[in-house]
Design a protein around this motif. Structure first.
Motif, PDB file in Angstrom:
ATOM      1  N   PRO A  36      13.826  -4.782   3.750  1.00  0.00           N
ATOM      2  CA  PRO A  36      13.967  -3.769   2.706  1.00  0.00           C
ATOM      3  C   PRO A  36      13.037  -4.035   1.531  1.00  0.00           C
ATOM      4  O   PRO A  36      13.444  -4.054   0.362  1.00  0.00           O
ATOM      5  N   LEU A  37      11.747  -4.254   1.844  1.00  0.00           N
ATOM      6  CA  LEU A  37      10.758  -4.614   0.831  1.00  0.00           C
ATOM      7  C   LEU A  37       9.497  -3.793   1.031  1.00  0.00           C
ATOM      8  O   LEU A  37       9.142  -3.424   2.159  1.00  0.00           O
ATOM      9  N   GLU A  38       8.791  -3.547  -0.058  1.00  0.00           N
ATOM     10  CA  GLU A  38       7.570  -2.756   0.008  1.00  0.00           C
ATOM     11  C   GLU A  38       6.436  -3.551   0.644  1.00  0.00           C
ATOM     12  O   GLU A  38       6.386  -4.782   0.569  1.00  0.00           O
ATOM     13  N   THR A  39       5.501  -2.858   1.226  1.00  0.00           N
ATOM     14  CA  THR A  39       4.316  -3.478   1.812  1.00  0.00           C
ATOM     15  C   THR A  39       3.515  -4.202   0.727  1.00  0.00           C
ATOM     16  O   THR A  39       3.275  -3.651  -0.355  1.00  0.00           O
ATOM     17  N   GLY A  40       3.136  -5.444   1.019  1.00  0.00           N
ATOM     18  CA  GLY A  40       2.353  -6.235   0.081  1.00  0.00           C
ATOM     19  C   GLY A  40       3.125  -6.749  -1.114  1.00  0.00           C
ATOM     20  O   GLY A  40       2.528  -7.226  -2.085  1.00  0.00           O
ATOM     21  N   TRP A  41       4.451  -6.698  -1.057  1.00  0.00           N
ATOM     22  CA  TRP A  41       5.278  -7.065  -2.211  1.00  0.00           C
ATOM     23  C   TRP A  41       5.277  -8.569  -2.493  1.00  0.00           C
ATOM     24  O   TRP A  41       5.267  -8.992  -3.642  1.00  0.00           O
TER      25      TRP A  41
ATOM     26  N   ALA B 192       6.639  -9.857   8.573  1.00  0.00           N
ATOM     27  CA  ALA B 192       6.217 -10.818   7.552  1.00  0.00           C
ATOM     28  C   ALA B 192       4.809 -10.492   7.076  1.00  0.00           C
ATOM     29  O   ALA B 192       4.523 -10.512   5.864  1.00  0.00           O
ATOM     30  N   ARG B 193       3.930 -10.175   8.010  1.00  0.00           N
ATOM     31  CA  ARG B 193       2.553  -9.835   7.651  1.00  0.00           C
ATOM     32  C   ARG B 193       2.512  -8.579   6.783  1.00  0.00           C
ATOM     33  O   ARG B 193       1.719  -8.487   5.843  1.00  0.00           O
ATOM     34  N   ARG B 194       3.382  -7.625   7.082  1.00  0.00           N
ATOM     35  CA  ARG B 194       3.395  -6.370   6.320  1.00  0.00           C
ATOM     36  C   ARG B 194       3.789  -6.583   4.865  1.00  0.00           C
ATOM     37  O   ARG B 194       3.184  -6.009   3.952  1.00  0.00           O
ATOM     38  N   VAL B 195       4.819  -7.398   4.624  1.00  0.00           N
ATOM     39  CA  VAL B 195       5.336  -7.527   3.257  1.00  0.00           C
ATOM     40  C   VAL B 195       4.510  -8.478   2.401  1.00  0.00           C
ATOM     41  O   VAL B 195       4.692  -8.526   1.184  1.00  0.00           O
ATOM     42  N   LEU B 196       3.604  -9.229   3.024  1.00  0.00           N
ATOM     43  CA  LEU B 196       2.797 -10.175   2.262  1.00  0.00           C
ATOM     44  C   LEU B 196       1.556  -9.515   1.667  1.00  0.00           C
ATOM     45  O   LEU B 196       0.887  -8.710   2.316  1.00  0.00           O
TER      46      LEU B 196
END
Length: 231
Positions: free
Chosen positions: A88-93, A116-120
């Motif tokens: 439940p986190l934005e991309t690159g957050w 994991a790759r998406r949210v980093l």
């Protein structure tokens, strides 16, 4: 829930476990004012420790009861109910991503690593930590039974051998420069017996291990894979 928490608390409080968590934080990098998502946060201990090191840490766990425990234990922490494969986190957050002893319970750990790759954010780091359930070593006078029970426990889990795949999962998800460490957690006290009772309820075999524990002769060794990589 209370019995599971007691076992987890005992394991997480062991000096070797404390040192291994600290090592996982080191592999993330400078934590000061960095955002960290701790996936599969359980009762929230790592989130509190990351916050103590200056990070803005958010714990995510699918188990709402565990999240309730985490919020009660660490009221200053930030915790959310969420799925590791659909955070439940934005991309690159996030600057950093950490998953400790969670990917083995997932049917599709590769999807979680892709998430994991998406949210980093670009240049962020991921650290994966977990045990290989098929490599647990137990000192026993019944080696064939021990092998059977360890394998049976492993086969009851969705992804029991995923820890040995951490490096390749990260590479497949687009991470670079992975580093791999293997640390062995050794238990020689009552904690070992609690761990073995999570593996099996076979009374005859456990009776031998109980006698070993009473005589200070019990030993359980669990290989822990610790892998870090760059987003």
């Amino acid at each position: 829930m209370s019995s599971l928490l007691a076992v987890l608390d005992a394991i997480e409080s062991a000096p070797a476990a404390v040192a291994l968590r600290a090592r996982s934080y080191e592999l993330l990098g400078d934590l000061t004012d960095r955002t960290v998502v701790d996936v599969g946060c359980g009762s929230g201990r790592a989130v509190a420790e990351l916050a103590e090191r200056g990070a803005h840490a958010v714990g995510v766990d699918l188990d709402s009861e565990m999240i309730a425990v985490a919020r009660e234990r660490w009221p200053a922490g930030e915790f959310q109910v969420g799925d590791a494969t659909e955070l439940p986190l934005e991309t690159g957050w996030a600057t950093y991503y950490r998953a400790d002893k969670v990917l083995h319970v997932l049917d599709d750990p590769a999807r979680a690593v892709a998430e994991a790759r998406r949210v980093l954010a670009p240049g962020g780091r991921a650290v994966l930590l977990g045990q290989d359930w098929d490599l647990i070593a137990v000192d026993s006078d019944q080696p064939e039974t021990t092998r059977r029970l360890v394998h049976a426990k492993a086969d009851s889990l969705p992804s029991p051998r995923v820890a040995r795949r951490f490096r390749n999962l990260l590479l497949d998800a687009g991470f670079t420069d992975p580093t791999v460490e293997v640390h062995t957690a050794v238990f020689t006290d009552h904690t070992a017996l609690g761990l073995l009772k999570r593996i099996t309820d076979e009374e005859t075999w456990l009776a031998e291990q109980t006698e070993r524990a009473q005589a200070n002769r019990i030993l359980v060794a669990v290989p822990m894979f610790l892998v870090a990589a760059q987003a």
